[in-house]
Motif scaffolding. Structure first.
Motif, mmCIF file in Angstrom:
data_model
loop_
_atom_site.group_PDB
_atom_site.id
_atom_site.type_symbol
_atom_site.label_atom_id
_atom_site.label_comp_id
_atom_site.label_asym_id
_atom_site.label_seq_id
_atom_site.Cartn_x
_atom_site.Cartn_y
_atom_site.Cartn_z
ATOM 1 N N UNK A 226 0.250 -1.035 -0.103
ATOM 2 C CA UNK A 226 0.001 0.025 -0.019
ATOM 3 C C UNK A 226 0.605 1.383 -0.009
ATOM 4 N N UNK A 227 -0.071 2.920 -0.339
ATOM 5 C CA UNK A 227 1.398 3.479 -0.754
ATOM 6 C C UNK A 227 0.212 3.994 0.822
ATOM 7 N N UNK A 228 -0.746 4.984 1.130
ATOM 8 C CA UNK A 228 -0.348 6.300 1.846
ATOM 9 C C UNK A 228 -1.158 5.115 3.923
ATOM 10 N N UNK A 229 -1.253 3.853 3.296
ATOM 11 C CA UNK A 229 -1.371 2.843 4.117
ATOM 12 C C UNK A 229 -1.625 1.372 3.841
ATOM 13 N N UNK A 230 -1.249 0.187 4.384
ATOM 14 C CA UNK A 230 -2.107 -0.466 3.908
ATOM 15 C C UNK A 230 -3.793 -0.815 3.188
ATOM 16 N N UNK A 231 -3.126 -1.949 2.137
ATOM 17 C CA UNK A 231 -4.060 -1.846 0.830
ATOM 18 C C UNK A 231 -4.633 -0.793 0.788
ATOM 19 N N UNK A 232 -4.327 0.149 0.223
ATOM 20 C CA UNK A 232 -4.725 1.445 -0.336
ATOM 21 C C UNK A 232 -3.199 2.060 -1.539
ATOM 22 N N UNK B 168 -1.587 9.409 12.832
ATOM 23 C CA UNK B 168 -0.187 9.640 11.486
ATOM 24 C C UNK B 168 -1.094 10.142 10.853
ATOM 25 N N UNK B 169 -1.846 10.387 9.621
ATOM 26 C CA UNK B 169 -2.667 10.669 8.511
ATOM 27 C C UNK B 169 -2.456 12.428 9.267
ATOM 28 N N UNK B 170 -3.562 13.112 10.214
ATOM 29 C CA UNK B 170 -3.614 13.465 10.765
ATOM 30 C C UNK B 170 -2.275 15.112 11.068
ATOM 31 N N UNK B 171 -1.142 14.215 10.869
ATOM 32 C CA UNK B 171 0.449 14.532 11.096
ATOM 33 C C UNK B 171 0.309 15.446 9.718
ATOM 34 N N UNK B 172 1.013 16.949 10.160
ATOM 35 C CA UNK B 172 1.969 17.742 8.383
ATOM 36 C C UNK B 172 2.727 16.904 8.015
ATOM 37 N N UNK C 29 -6.503 11.813 4.273
ATOM 38 C CA UNK C 29 -6.546 11.695 5.912
ATOM 39 C C UNK C 29 -6.661 10.702 6.999
ATOM 40 N N UNK C 30 -6.724 9.636 6.185
ATOM 41 C CA UNK C 30 -6.778 8.567 7.025
ATOM 42 C C UNK C 30 -8.103 7.773 7.052
ATOM 43 N N UNK C 31 -7.980 6.748 7.726
ATOM 44 C CA UNK C 31 -9.106 6.094 8.316
ATOM 45 C C UNK C 31 -9.358 5.354 9.028
ATOM 46 N N UNK C 32 -10.444 4.498 10.292
ATOM 47 C CA UNK C 32 -10.104 3.929 10.920
ATOM 48 C C UNK C 32 -9.889 5.222 13.149
#
Length: 721
Positions: A191-197, A346-350, A684-687
């Protein structure tokens, strides 16, 4: 800890493979790299799209072109030019009685799917396709003219292989050859930004036809591509398609992300050759945040997405978009869920300066220590999994705290990026920017500015002063060799602890005041409350400072809090810890005996651990009575909306004192049921974890508490030396 009031609440490589193509007995093998996912689709030339932002792009093609293959045998392979062929040429062979072949060396570096692109006509030979001498697929003799199409051959492992195509029936027929498509596997481990993406231009996704790139980062928030920048791909040419090969270990969800608009058509979707519900990309108003979801069983699957050439009756055009592809397990484990929670942090950290938003769509940073708590959870996640992206985000976040501390060692209650007119600014003098540092300015929300007298700034707050040291102490224990970074930020981080002692410490009882507030017309005033949860925050910061320096002054302050907390904060009338002691510096304090709040109970029981608080078991007994009939929601009286964090704090408290394993297990269901994702803005991610039913919002601190609770992190008393 003050629960913030939100203005907005929305929820929602290289290959080395030996190919041998054999034609014998007067028969001919036919194949080409043009493919259509459904046999019989008419081949059409590319048509221009009327979109000013469209740009042509050359995508990675995972293929073996016949032009690069070496012919063998007595038959003559003839090269022919055709603008419809990938590469512009194909080769054909007139059948004869001796074997003929095309060979080419390739090594597969990972598990891959082989796709044969060929032509089926009434004069086509039947073909046996084998890898390393084993027949994997048979194509029958052509009965009707279908034209150029594709055929799954099979799966190969990494390494060198020999692939062969041989005719399996007599006769004089024809073969057409251009090459093979090789699709390396996509799975949840990648994955790129996160696993499976996977972005639309991922090198293991094959795009065939006249797809064009629309590079528009504002319009396509999903895409942060390493190859073509941000954007999506679009085509209006019937038969243009996308192929990729996925594997899953368990039942999973496959999501296709795309724009929808009033001028878009329908995307056909097939999985393992079986048509799925088509993805109608028409919508009356344009949305850059749509997706179609499909269920797939455990195993290997070939997925094809294609331009259908059809549209919704209300649509004005036929083009379809692809933005990204995502694999998600259908029933994630608790470990999977915990990892997704950390990914959302993590995806909320600039990615540049390390500033941490309080939520995916917020313009506020570290509001009421939201980012401090989430930084602690991130540090614990790095200790648990050691994922490099997580460690890098933790380091950036620590650096950010170091960058924005005031010269007197003080942080403010929250921050906005400088120049953001939509973010509520703190001020002493209206419109003053004097306290802005490193591109960030202090902020307050409407709750404070709406009070009388209005509070327009808050600083030197117990938790925000403490947690930068906590994050750094854990980082230093995990990466002691990164001494240059640790030593570069340590002075500023420790200045926050020293400022807390200087400004907030009450020598009369050894506890720390909450904060300083700037009230219009009155100036800076000490907020005369010593919150119980705030003492636990400060204890964490002091122990972290001691860990970083060995200076026993920090340990002395911390030990006093731990040793006296029970007797000074326990309210025997309710069997709970009071939320705070109220009174002036050096003066008499009054204990609050009315407010029921789980943070003071579970958080402090977890912080001080099994042997830390004699009254913790009594307190947890009371808090357990707040558990609702569903067995996982916790509702302190007289509130009416169970907050997810209340369940987390109780679970943390029970973990800290090593009690009630069955109740702990029941409480975990809250985080499974309330884990949520803002699918419209996956940049900005999921979860994340939903705050509550009434406030369906994803604060990063909610994800932090849920991660700590779900993974049952041990009490911090086990961390500190």
């Amino acid at each position: 800890m003050f629960r913030p009031i939100k203005k907005r609440m929305f929820f929602y490589g290289s290959f080395f493979l030996v190919l041998t193509i054999v034609a014998c007995n007067g028969y001919v093998a036919q194949f080409d790299l043009w493919q259509s996912p459904v046999p019989g689709l008419t081949l059409t030339l590319p048509q221009p799209l009327v979109r000013s932002s469209l740009t042509a792009v050359t995508f990675n093609k995972i293929l073996v072109d016949s032009d690069a293959l070496t012919p063998a045998g007595t038959g003559a392979w003839v090269s022919n030019v055709d603008v419809n062929r990938i590469g512009g040429t194909y080769q054909y062979l007139v059948g004869n009685s001796t074997p003929n072949s095309l060979t080419g060396p390739i090594t597969a570096t990972t598990k891959s799917k082989i796709i044969l692109a060929h032509q089926i006509r009434t004069d086509s030979a039947a073909l046996d396709i084998s890898v390393d001498g084993m027949v994997l697929s048979t194509i029958p003799q052509g009965a009707v003219d279908i034209g150029w199409t594709i055929q799954e051959v099979g799966i190969i492992s990494s390494g060198v292989h020999t692939l062969a195509i041989a005719t399996s029936d007599p006769g004089t027929k024809f073969a057409y050859a251009d090459g093979f498509i090789i699709l390396p596997v996509l799975n949840l481990a990648a994955g790129e930004k996160q696993k499976g993406w996977f972005e639309q231009d991922h090198p293991q996704i094959y795009l065939q036809g006249a797809w064009g790139l629309i590079a528009a980062p504002i319009l396509f928030p999903f895409s942060v591509s390493s190859t073509t920048g941000t954007g999506a791909v679009v085509s209006a040419n019937t038969g243009d398609n996308v192929l990729f090969f996925v594997e899953t270990d368990s039942a999973s969800k496959l999501r296709i992300y795309a724009q929808t608009a009033a001028d878009q058509g329908i995307m056909n979707v097939t999985i393992d050759g079986v048509p799925q519900t088509a993805f109608d990309q028409y919508s009356a108003t344009t949305s850059y945040k749509a997706f179609a979801e499909f269920s797939i069983a455990a195993g290997d699957h070939l997925v094809s997405l294609s331009v259908s050439g059809s549209k919704n009756a209300a649509s004005s055009a036929f083009g379809v978009y692809l933005d990204a592809v995502e694999l998600k397990v259908s029933t994630p484990s608790d470990e999977d869920r915990a990892l997704a929670m950390v990914d959302s942090i993590v995806n909320n950290i600039d990615a540049t300066d390390g500033g941490a938003r309080i939520s995916y769509d917020a313009e506020l940073y570290n509001q009421d220590n939201d980012s401090g708590y989430s930084m602690m959870a991130l540090a614990l996640a790095v200790a648990r999994w050691n994922i490099p992206e997580h460690a890098a985000a933790l380091k950036r976040n620590i650096q950010w705290f170091s960058n924005i501390v005031q010269t007197d060692g003080v942080w403010y209650w929250g921050y906005c990026k400088e120049g953001n007119a939509d973010c509520p600014r703190s001020y002493i003098v209206p419109a003053s920017g004097a306290d802005c540092i490193a591109g960030y300015c202090p902020s307050v929300n409407s709750y404070y500015t709406g009070l009388a007298p209005s509070i327009t700034a808050l600083r030197s707050i117990d938790a925000p002063q403490s947690f930068p040291a906590v994050g750094l102490a854990i980082y230093a224990s995990l990466f002691p060799d990164d001494s240059a970074f640790i030593n570069s930020v340590k002075p500023k981080i420790l200045s926050g602890i020293d400022a807390l002692i200087e400004n907030n410490y009450d020598i009369s009882n050894g506890y720390f005041y909450s904060s300083y507030q700037y009230k219009n017309g009155l100036g800076w005033l000490l907020y005369e409350v010593q919150y119980s949860a705030g003492q636990c925050d400060v204890y964490m910061g002091l122990k972290a400072a001691y860990s970083l320096t060995g200076n026993k002054k920090y340990k002395t302050y911390a030990d006093h809090i731990k040793e006296n907390f029970d007797q000074d904060y326990f309210d025997a009338s309710r069997n709970l810890y009071s939320i705070g002691l109220f009174g002036p510096m050096g003066g008499t304090k009054t204990m609050d005996t009315t407010v029921n709040y789980g943070f003071a109970q579970g958080w402090c029981a977890w912080v001080f651990g099994e042997s830390g608080l004699a009254r913790a078991t009594d307190v947890m007994t009371t808090v357990k009575t707040w558990i609702q009939p569903d067995t996982f929601s916790v509702l302190p009286p007289p509130t009416t909306d169970p907050e997810t964090s209340q369940s987390a704090w109780l679970l943390m408290g029970l973990t800290g004192i090593n009690s009630d394993a069955a109740i702990q297990n029941n409480l975990k269901a809250r985080f499974r049921n309330y884990q949520f994702e803002y699918h419209p803005d996956l940049e900005y991610g999921t979860g994340g974890e939903k705050f509550s039913d009434a406030i369906p919002y994803l604060y990063t601190s909610n994800a932090a508490w849920a991660f700590i609770a779900l993974t049952q992190q041990p009490s911090p008393v086990t961390w500190w030396k």
